[in-house]
Design an enzyme around this catalytic site. Structure first.
Site, PDB file in Angstrom:
ATOM      1  N   GLY A  22      47.295   9.151 -12.081  1.00  0.00           N
ATOM      2  CA  GLY A  22      46.592   9.191 -13.367  1.00  0.00           C
ATOM      3  C   GLY A  22      45.671   8.006 -13.579  1.00  0.00           C
ATOM      4  O   GLY A  22      45.350   7.261 -12.658  1.00  0.00           O
ATOM      5  N   HIS A  28      38.907   9.292  -8.020  1.00  0.00           N
ATOM      6  CA  HIS A  28      39.738  10.514  -8.059  1.00  0.00           C
ATOM      7  C   HIS A  28      38.846  11.744  -8.179  1.00  0.00           C
ATOM      8  O   HIS A  28      39.098  12.766  -7.539  1.00  0.00           O
ATOM      9  CB  HIS A  28      40.663  10.497  -9.284  1.00  0.00           C
ATOM     10  CG  HIS A  28      41.709   9.434  -9.260  1.00  0.00           C
ATOM     11  ND1 HIS A  28      41.696   8.354 -10.112  1.00  0.00           N
ATOM     12  CD2 HIS A  28      42.812   9.288  -8.477  1.00  0.00           C
ATOM     13  CE1 HIS A  28      42.748   7.592  -9.884  1.00  0.00           C
ATOM     14  NE2 HIS A  28      43.436   8.130  -8.887  1.00  0.00           N
ATOM     15  N   GLU A 139      40.701   7.111   1.449  1.00  0.00           N
ATOM     16  CA  GLU A 139      40.832   6.153   2.565  1.00  0.00           C
ATOM     17  C   GLU A 139      40.995   4.718   2.080  1.00  0.00           C
ATOM     18  O   GLU A 139      41.191   3.812   2.876  1.00  0.00           O
ATOM     19  CB  GLU A 139      39.609   6.269   3.492  1.00  0.00           C
ATOM     20  CG  GLU A 139      39.660   7.536   4.321  1.00  0.00           C
ATOM     21  CD  GLU A 139      38.408   7.783   5.154  1.00  0.00           C
ATOM     22  OE1 GLU A 139      37.460   6.973   5.064  1.00  0.00           O
ATOM     23  OE2 GLU A 139      38.382   8.801   5.876  1.00  0.00           O
ATOM     24  N   VAL A 167      35.387   5.214  -2.534  1.00  0.00           N
ATOM     25  CA  VAL A 167      34.307   5.305  -3.529  1.00  0.00           C
ATOM     26  C   VAL A 167      34.207   3.937  -4.203  1.00  0.00           C
ATOM     27  O   VAL A 167      35.222   3.369  -4.628  1.00  0.00           O
ATOM     28  CB  VAL A 167      34.604   6.398  -4.574  1.00  0.00           C
ATOM     29  CG1 VAL A 167      33.466   6.517  -5.572  1.00  0.00           C
ATOM     30  CG2 VAL A 167      34.836   7.736  -3.870  1.00  0.00           C
ATOM     31  N   SER A 177      42.507   2.403 -10.291  1.00  0.00           N
ATOM     32  CA  SER A 177      42.982   2.419 -11.693  1.00  0.00           C
ATOM     33  C   SER A 177      43.300   0.996 -12.142  1.00  0.00           C
ATOM     34  O   SER A 177      43.154   0.652 -13.308  1.00  0.00           O
ATOM     35  CB  SER A 177      44.233   3.284 -11.821  1.00  0.00           C
ATOM     36  OG  SER A 177      43.953   4.579 -11.341  1.00  0.00           O
ATOM     37  N   ARG A 178      43.747   0.160 -11.202  1.00  0.00           N
ATOM     38  CA  ARG A 178      44.131  -1.216 -11.557  1.00  0.00           C
ATOM     39  C   ARG A 178      42.921  -2.063 -11.960  1.00  0.00           C
ATOM     40  O   ARG A 178      43.094  -3.098 -12.601  1.00  0.00           O
ATOM     41  CB  ARG A 178      44.864  -1.880 -10.391  1.00  0.00           C
ATOM     42  CG  ARG A 178      46.257  -1.303 -10.169  1.00  0.00           C
ATOM     43  CD  ARG A 178      47.025  -2.063  -9.096  1.00  0.00           C
ATOM     44  NE  ARG A 178      48.416  -1.660  -9.051  1.00  0.00           N
ATOM     45  CZ  ARG A 178      48.938  -0.798  -8.166  1.00  0.00           C
ATOM     46  NH1 ARG A 178      48.176  -0.256  -7.237  1.00  0.00           N
ATOM     47  NH2 ARG A 178      50.218  -0.498  -8.196  1.00  0.00           N
TER      48      ARG A 178
END
Ligand code: PAF
Length: 274
Positions: A22, A28, A139, A167, A177-178
């Protein structure tokens, strides 16, 4: 989830799967776009998996926002979003884990003991419940992708694994996300990851083939930035993840660095023939 998946199969439709934790970002979304091209229907799972976080790691502070994730997913043609409950997936008495002997010993496995055991266990559980034909992984977590490919072969999962290139933000920071937890100063400093990788590729082009020299240069460069703590910088064989001393063939340069309390990873394939 399994019922929905069975219904699609009965209609003769194939399934693509993108597992996530998430707090979705463009990285993503590009895995999802990749997945959409490989099957008729696409499933995304969102589950922050407790068993892949060690004691003192960021399970509690890992960014979460389901509403925001759903809104993003609505815009891009995902067919199903699977958000299992922790108690469904790990009920009382849960006691079975997947292990792998060699690949998890390297890179992130050196400091994150148990991480890959938890990761493989959840991925295998998700595969069993979702039952996809194809699954897509980034990757950026190069080691995770290698471990999953091995697991799928070794345990006879009939699933095609697709790796998707890293990406990056416009300035080169690998999407994660971090990243949302970095302060503005840490966000600037974190660019030292991609710079260190590019410097190594440049040194290689200038005929410096000794891995130890490239690693020392990267360590010195990253340490010259404030508030950085290197977990590891390695140059290794992309298949076995064993250290390489001489870069006489394509090699993976991989690193994990803490920016304050936030641990980021990045990697690049160094090619001596570039
Ligand atoms: O890469 C991730 O986000 C996680 O490790 C995964 C594959 C969703 C398993 O929890």
């Amino acid at each position: 989830m399994t019922h929905w998946s069975d219904c699609q199969r009965k209609k003769g439709l194939s399934l693509s799967f993108v597992p996530t934790m998430g707090f979705l970002h463009q990285g993503h979304l590009s895995l999802i776009k990749e997945g959409l091209g490989h099957a008729d229907k696409l499933v995304v799972s969102i589950f922050v998996n407790p068993t892949q976080f060690g004691p003192g790691e960021d399970f509690d502070t890992y960014p979460r926002d389901l509403e925001r994730d759903f809104n993003l997913l609505r815009t891009i043609g995902v067919d199903a979003v699977f958000t299992p409950d922790q108690s469904d997936f790990y009920p009382q008495g849960f006691d079975t884990f997947i292990n792998q002997e060699k690949l998890p010993q390297h890179l992130c496995g050196m400091s994150r003991t148990g991480h890959f055991k938890g990761m493989m266990t959840i991925v295998a559980k998700l595969f069993n419940v979702v039952n996809p034909d194809v699954a897509v992984f980034g990757e950026k977590d190069f080691q995770q992708l290698a471990i999953i490919r091995r697991m799928v072969k070794d345990l006879n999962f009939n699933i095609r694994i697709i790796g998707h290139p890293i990406v990056r933000e416009a300035d080169g920071l690998a999407m994660s996300s971090r990243n949302s937890r970095l302060t503005p100063d840490q966000r600037k400093t974190a660019l030292c990851l991609i710079s260190a990788l590019e410097k190594a590729q440049n040194s290689l082009q200038n005929k410096e083939y000794r891995a130890a020299v490239l690693i020392r240069e990267a360590e010195a460069f990253i340490c010259s930035h404030p508030d950085t703590g290197i977990d590891y910088i390695k140059i290794c064989d992309p298949d076995t993840l064993n250290d390489m001393t001489e870069i006489d063939r394509p090699a993976l340069m991989a690193m994990a660095v803490n920016f304050g309390a936030i641990r980021l990873i990045d990697n690049m394939l160094l090619n001596p023939n570039k």
